[in-house]
Design a protein around this motif. Structure first.
Motif, PDB file in Angstrom:
ATOM      1  N   SER A  78       0.859  -1.188   0.000  1.00 45.61           N
ATOM      2  CA  SER A  78       0.000   0.000   0.000  1.00 45.61           C
ATOM      3  C   SER A  78       0.892   1.233   0.000  1.00 45.61           C
ATOM      4  CB  SER A  78      -0.929   0.025   1.219  1.00 45.61           C
ATOM      5  OG  SER A  78      -0.183   0.117   2.429  1.00 45.61           O
ATOM      6  N   LEU A  79       0.377   2.292  -0.576  1.00 48.16           N
ATOM      7  CA  LEU A  79       1.100   3.562  -0.650  1.00 48.16           C
ATOM      8  C   LEU A  79       0.198   4.611  -0.032  1.00 48.16           C
ATOM      9  CD1 LEU A  79       3.655   4.981  -1.661  1.00 48.16           C
ATOM     10  CD2 LEU A  79       2.498   5.337  -3.846  1.00 48.16           C
ATOM     11  N   ARG A  80       0.654   5.165   1.091  1.00 43.72           N
ATOM     12  CA  ARG A  80      -0.203   6.068   1.847  1.00 43.72           C
ATOM     13  C   ARG A  80       0.392   7.463   1.981  1.00 43.72           C
ATOM     14  NH1 ARG A  80      -1.901   2.764   7.167  1.00 43.72           N
ATOM     15  NH2 ARG A  80      -0.365   1.204   6.635  1.00 43.72           N
ATOM     16  N   VAL A  81      -0.507   8.426   2.140  1.00 44.52           N
ATOM     17  CA  VAL A  81      -0.124   9.803   2.401  1.00 44.52           C
ATOM     18  C   VAL A  81      -0.024   9.982   3.907  1.00 44.52           C
ATOM     19  CG1 VAL A  81      -0.847  12.207   2.231  1.00 44.52           C
ATOM     20  CG2 VAL A  81      -1.219  10.651   0.299  1.00 44.52           C
ATOM     21  N   ILE A  82       1.146  10.384   4.391  1.00 47.04           N
ATOM     22  CA  ILE A  82       1.378  10.580   5.826  1.00 47.04           C
ATOM     23  C   ILE A  82       1.523  12.079   6.077  1.00 47.04           C
ATOM     24  CG2 ILE A  82       2.828  10.016   7.811  1.00 47.04           C
ATOM     25  CD1 ILE A  82       1.455   7.591   6.538  1.00 47.04           C
ATOM     26  N   THR A  83       0.649  12.615   6.908  1.00 47.38           N
ATOM     27  CA  THR A  83       0.669  14.054   7.176  1.00 47.38           C
ATOM     28  C   THR A  83       1.020  14.375   8.628  1.00 47.38           C
ATOM     29  OG1 THR A  83      -1.715  14.011   7.624  1.00 47.38           O
ATOM     30  CG2 THR A  83      -1.030  14.512   5.371  1.00 47.38           C
ATOM     31  N   VAL A  96       8.997   8.761   0.683  1.00 48.83           N
ATOM     32  CA  VAL A  96       9.319   9.908  -0.164  1.00 48.83           C
ATOM     33  C   VAL A  96       8.758  11.157   0.498  1.00 48.83           C
ATOM     34  CG1 VAL A  96       9.018  10.971  -2.428  1.00 48.83           C
ATOM     35  CG2 VAL A  96       9.243   8.473  -2.247  1.00 48.83           C
ATOM     36  N   GLU A  97       9.630  12.086   0.856  1.00 51.50           N
ATOM     37  CA  GLU A  97       9.186  13.328   1.491  1.00 51.50           C
ATOM     38  C   GLU A  97       9.090  14.428   0.446  1.00 51.50           C
ATOM     39  OE1 GLU A  97      10.628  16.361   5.032  1.00 51.50           O
ATOM     40  OE2 GLU A  97      10.942  14.207   5.267  1.00 51.50           O
ATOM     41  N   LEU A  98       7.997  15.210   0.530  1.00 49.77           N
ATOM     42  CA  LEU A  98       7.734  16.267  -0.443  1.00 49.77           C
ATOM     43  C   LEU A  98       7.964  17.641   0.173  1.00 49.77           C
ATOM     44  CD1 LEU A  98       4.453  14.757  -1.936  1.00 49.77           C
ATOM     45  CD2 LEU A  98       6.816  14.393  -2.686  1.00 49.77           C
ATOM     46  N   SER A  99       8.069  18.646  -0.682  1.00 43.08           N
ATOM     47  CA  SER A  99       8.343  19.999  -0.212  1.00 43.08           C
ATOM     48  C   SER A  99       7.235  20.543   0.677  1.00 43.08           C
ATOM     49  CB  SER A  99       8.561  20.927  -1.412  1.00 43.08           C
ATOM     50  OG  SER A  99       7.505  20.795  -2.358  1.00 43.08           O
ATOM     51  N   SER A 100       6.032  19.975   0.582  1.00 43.71           N
ATOM     52  CA  SER A 100       4.919  20.396   1.439  1.00 43.71           C
ATOM     53  C   SER A 100       5.019  19.832   2.844  1.00 43.71           C
ATOM     54  CB  SER A 100       3.602  19.922   0.812  1.00 43.71           C
ATOM     55  OG  SER A 100       3.575  18.503   0.746  1.00 43.71           O
ATOM     56  N   GLY A 101       5.934  18.889   3.054  1.00 48.22           N
ATOM     57  CA  GLY A 101       6.041  18.208   4.340  1.00 48.22           C
ATOM     58  C   GLY A 101       5.317  16.877   4.373  1.00 48.22           C
ATOM     59  N   VAL A 102       4.452  16.646   3.387  1.00 45.65           N
ATOM     60  CA  VAL A 102       3.749  15.374   3.270  1.00 45.65           C
ATOM     61  C   VAL A 102       4.745  14.287   2.864  1.00 45.65           C
ATOM     62  CG1 VAL A 102       2.126  14.115   1.774  1.00 45.65           C
ATOM     63  CG2 VAL A 102       1.450  16.285   2.794  1.00 45.65           C
ATOM     64  N   ARG A 103       4.488  13.057   3.347  1.00 51.25           N
ATOM     65  CA  ARG A 103       5.343  11.929   2.968  1.00 51.25           C
ATOM     66  C   ARG A 103       4.494  10.838   2.324  1.00 51.25           C
ATOM     67  NH1 ARG A 103       7.121  10.546   8.563  1.00 51.25           N
ATOM     68  NH2 ARG A 103       5.430  11.994   9.065  1.00 51.25           N
ATOM     69  N   LEU A 104       5.054  10.206   1.301  1.00 55.51           N
ATOM     70  CA  LEU A 104       4.470   9.005   0.726  1.00 55.51           C
ATOM     71  C   LEU A 104       5.191   7.829   1.349  1.00 55.51           C
ATOM     72  CD1 LEU A 104       4.244   9.774  -3.101  1.00 55.51           C
ATOM     73  CD2 LEU A 104       2.445   9.947  -1.388  1.00 55.51           C
ATOM     74  N   ARG A 105       4.429   6.915   1.947  1.00 56.36           N
ATOM     75  CA  ARG A 105       5.041   5.780   2.642  1.00 56.36           C
ATOM     76  C   ARG A 105       4.552   4.482   2.016  1.00 56.36           C
ATOM     77  NH1 ARG A 105       4.802   6.230   8.938  1.00 56.36           N
ATOM     78  NH2 ARG A 105       6.441   7.759   8.492  1.00 56.36           N
ATOM     79  N   TYR A 106       5.509   3.671   1.579  1.00 53.95           N
ATOM     80  CA  TYR A 106       5.201   2.398   0.938  1.00 53.95           C
ATOM     81  C   TYR A 106       5.396   1.259   1.935  1.00 53.95           C
ATOM     82  CZ  TYR A 106       5.618  -1.610  -2.211  1.00 53.95           C
ATOM     83  OH  TYR A 106       5.462  -2.821  -2.824  1.00 53.95           O
ATOM     84  N   ASN A 107       4.312   0.543   2.178  1.00 49.99           N
ATOM     85  CA  ASN A 107       4.315  -0.588   3.106  1.00 49.99           C
ATOM     86  C   ASN A 107       4.071  -1.869   2.320  1.00 49.99           C
ATOM     87  OD1 ASN A 107       2.630  -2.591   4.888  1.00 49.99           O
ATOM     88  ND2 ASN A 107       3.713  -1.287   6.344  1.00 49.99           N
ATOM     89  N   ASP A 108       4.883  -2.891   2.561  1.00 46.26           N
ATOM     90  CA  ASP A 108       4.747  -4.137   1.804  1.00 46.26           C
ATOM     91  C   ASP A 108       5.268  -5.319   2.625  1.00 46.26           C
ATOM     92  OD1 ASP A 108       4.564  -6.136  -0.054  1.00 46.26           O
ATOM     93  OD2 ASP A 108       5.787  -5.159  -1.581  1.00 46.26           O
ATOM     94  N   PRO A 109       4.381  -5.970   3.400  1.00 45.31           N
ATOM     95  CA  PRO A 109       4.822  -7.084   4.252  1.00 45.31           C
ATOM     96  C   PRO A 109       5.482  -8.223   3.483  1.00 45.31           C
ATOM     97  CG  PRO A 109       2.649  -6.344   4.914  1.00 45.31           C
ATOM     98  CD  PRO A 109       2.970  -5.644   3.631  1.00 45.31           C
ATOM     99  N   ARG A 110       4.978  -8.533   2.298  1.00 44.23           N
ATOM    100  CA  ARG A 110       5.527  -9.669   1.552  1.00 44.23           C
ATOM    101  C   ARG A 110       6.676  -9.288   0.624  1.00 44.23           C
ATOM    102  NH1 ARG A 110      -0.045 -12.845  -0.255  1.00 44.23           N
ATOM    103  NH2 ARG A 110      -1.108 -12.658   1.738  1.00 44.23           N
ATOM    104  N   ARG A 111       6.896  -7.978   0.463  1.00 43.89           N
ATOM    105  CA  ARG A 111       8.002  -7.468  -0.369  1.00 43.89           C
ATOM    106  C   ARG A 111       7.958  -8.014  -1.798  1.00 43.89           C
ATOM    107  NH1 ARG A 111      12.753  -9.058   1.108  1.00 43.89           N
ATOM    108  NH2 ARG A 111      12.223 -10.510   2.766  1.00 43.89           N
ATOM    109  N   PHE A 112       6.739  -8.094  -2.354  1.00 40.58           N
ATOM    110  CA  PHE A 112       6.601  -8.587  -3.725  1.00 40.58           C
ATOM    111  C   PHE A 112       6.291  -7.460  -4.700  1.00 40.58           C
ATOM    112  CE2 PHE A 112       4.929 -11.518  -7.052  1.00 40.58           C
ATOM    113  CZ  PHE A 112       6.022 -12.368  -7.081  1.00 40.58           C
ATOM    114  N   GLY A 113       6.268  -6.232  -4.188  1.00 38.04           N
ATOM    115  CA  GLY A 113       6.070  -5.080  -5.060  1.00 38.04           C
ATOM    116  C   GLY A 113       7.397  -4.588  -5.594  1.00 38.04           C
ATOM    117  N   CYS A 114       7.381  -3.403  -6.205  1.00 35.09           N
ATOM    118  CA  CYS A 114       8.636  -2.878  -6.748  1.00 35.09           C
ATOM    119  C   CYS A 114       8.626  -1.364  -6.804  1.00 35.09           C
ATOM    120  CB  CYS A 114       8.919  -3.454  -8.137  1.00 35.09           C
ATOM    121  SG  CYS A 114       7.867  -2.798  -9.464  1.00 35.09           S
ATOM    122  N   TRP A 115       9.838  -0.809  -6.724  1.00 36.91           N
ATOM    123  CA  TRP A 115      10.122   0.591  -7.016  1.00 36.91           C
ATOM    124  C   TRP A 115      11.297   0.588  -7.986  1.00 36.91           C
ATOM    125  CZ3 TRP A 115       8.543   5.507  -4.863  1.00 36.91           C
ATOM    126  CH2 TRP A 115       7.435   5.414  -4.015  1.00 36.91           C
TER     127      TRP A 115
END
Length: 270
Positions: A78-83, A96-115
């Motif tokens: 899952s990819l969530r917006v953390i404020t 991934v932290e943005l200039s607004s201060g918001v962070r994108l956080r990628y959670n993956d228990p099985r680690r089968f996704g990709c970046w």
């Protein structure tokens, strides 16, 4: 596994927070995903503005002036917006932290996704051989009819082939075939143009409804604001094996096709 509506719901959820923002920090806590996270990812993204957040099939594409980050949620990601200041958890692998201060956080228990990172997304091997988007105008009954001629593969397998059309996962294939009255094991080459037209229309209708309702509730899926989707309330066959068909009352049959659960009505689908 997140399917196209869940990925599109995620895209819609994160896009307003991302587009036009500059990436100020990329932290890869665990690079050991389906494929190792390349060092070029952080280098390509940092101090660059996000031009667009798009989706191709089940891939999220974060576009930058320098290239594109390709993100797949895998089996459980899952990819969530953390404020706020919520600390990272064990399975939060990329942030991934943005200039607004918001962070994108990628959670993956099985680690089968990709970046992954690419400077030429149009020629990336994960994207080049994909079929049309199911909600696009070129996906219709004529397209399915012509592509299916002389094919003996079951229509459900045909519909789930990403070279034929992208993003029609198991849940939505079950639902669409039921609505179109087509047996999932029927050979793809033995279905008429008219029946394929009905199937294409039901695929579009089912996916659009799922996107509108926030995706299908799966135990591992949460969307960008941490809330589950609600489309599972509307499922007509998937997960209902042995229960009465809502159209005719006949008990729904549950079988396995290509190691996937398949549910259908033996009376309504032929």
């Amino acid at each position: 596994m997140p399917e196209l509506p869940e990925v599109e719901t995620t895209r819609q959820g994160i896009a307003p927070h991302c587009q036009g923002q500059t990436v100020t920090r990329v932290e890869v806590r665990n690079p050991n995903l389906r494929w190792p996270v390349p060092a070029e990812l952080a280098a390509g993204m940092q101090q660059q503005p996000i031009l667009a957040v798009e989706r191709r099939a089940k891939y999220l594409l974060l576009s930058f002036p320098t290239g594109t980050a390709i993100v797949h949620l895998g089996m459980s990601g899952s990819l969530r917006v953390i404020t706020d200041d919520t600390p990272a958890q064990t399975h939060d692998h990329v942030e991934v932290e943005l200039s607004s201060g918001v962070r994108l956080r990628y959670n993956d228990p099985r680690r089968f996704g990709c970046w992954l990172w690419t400077e030429t997304p149009e020629s990336h091997p994960l994207l080049t051989s994909l079929g049309p988007e199911p909600l696009a105008s070129e996906f219709d009954g004529n397209y399915l009819f012509h592509l299916s001629r002389h094919r003996k593969t079951p229509v459900k397998s045909f519909l789930m082939d990403n070279h034929v059309v992208v993003g029609v996962g198991n849940i939505y294939a079950n639902e669409s075939l039921f609505k179109a009255g087509i047996h999932p094991r029927r050979p793809a080459g033995r279905i008429s143009r008219d029946r394929y037209q009905r199937l294409a229309e039901h695929v579009k209708e089912t996916l659009a409804a799922a996107i509108l309702q926030g995706g299908t509730t799966l135990k591992d899926f949460v969307n960008s604001d941490g809330k589950p989707g609600y489309f599972a309330q509307s499922l007509l066959v998937y997960g209902r094996g042995g229960q009465p068909c809502e159209s005719c009352g006949t008990p729904l049959k549950e079988i396995r096709m290509n190691q996937r659960t398949t549910v259908y009505c033996p009376r309504c689908q032929r």
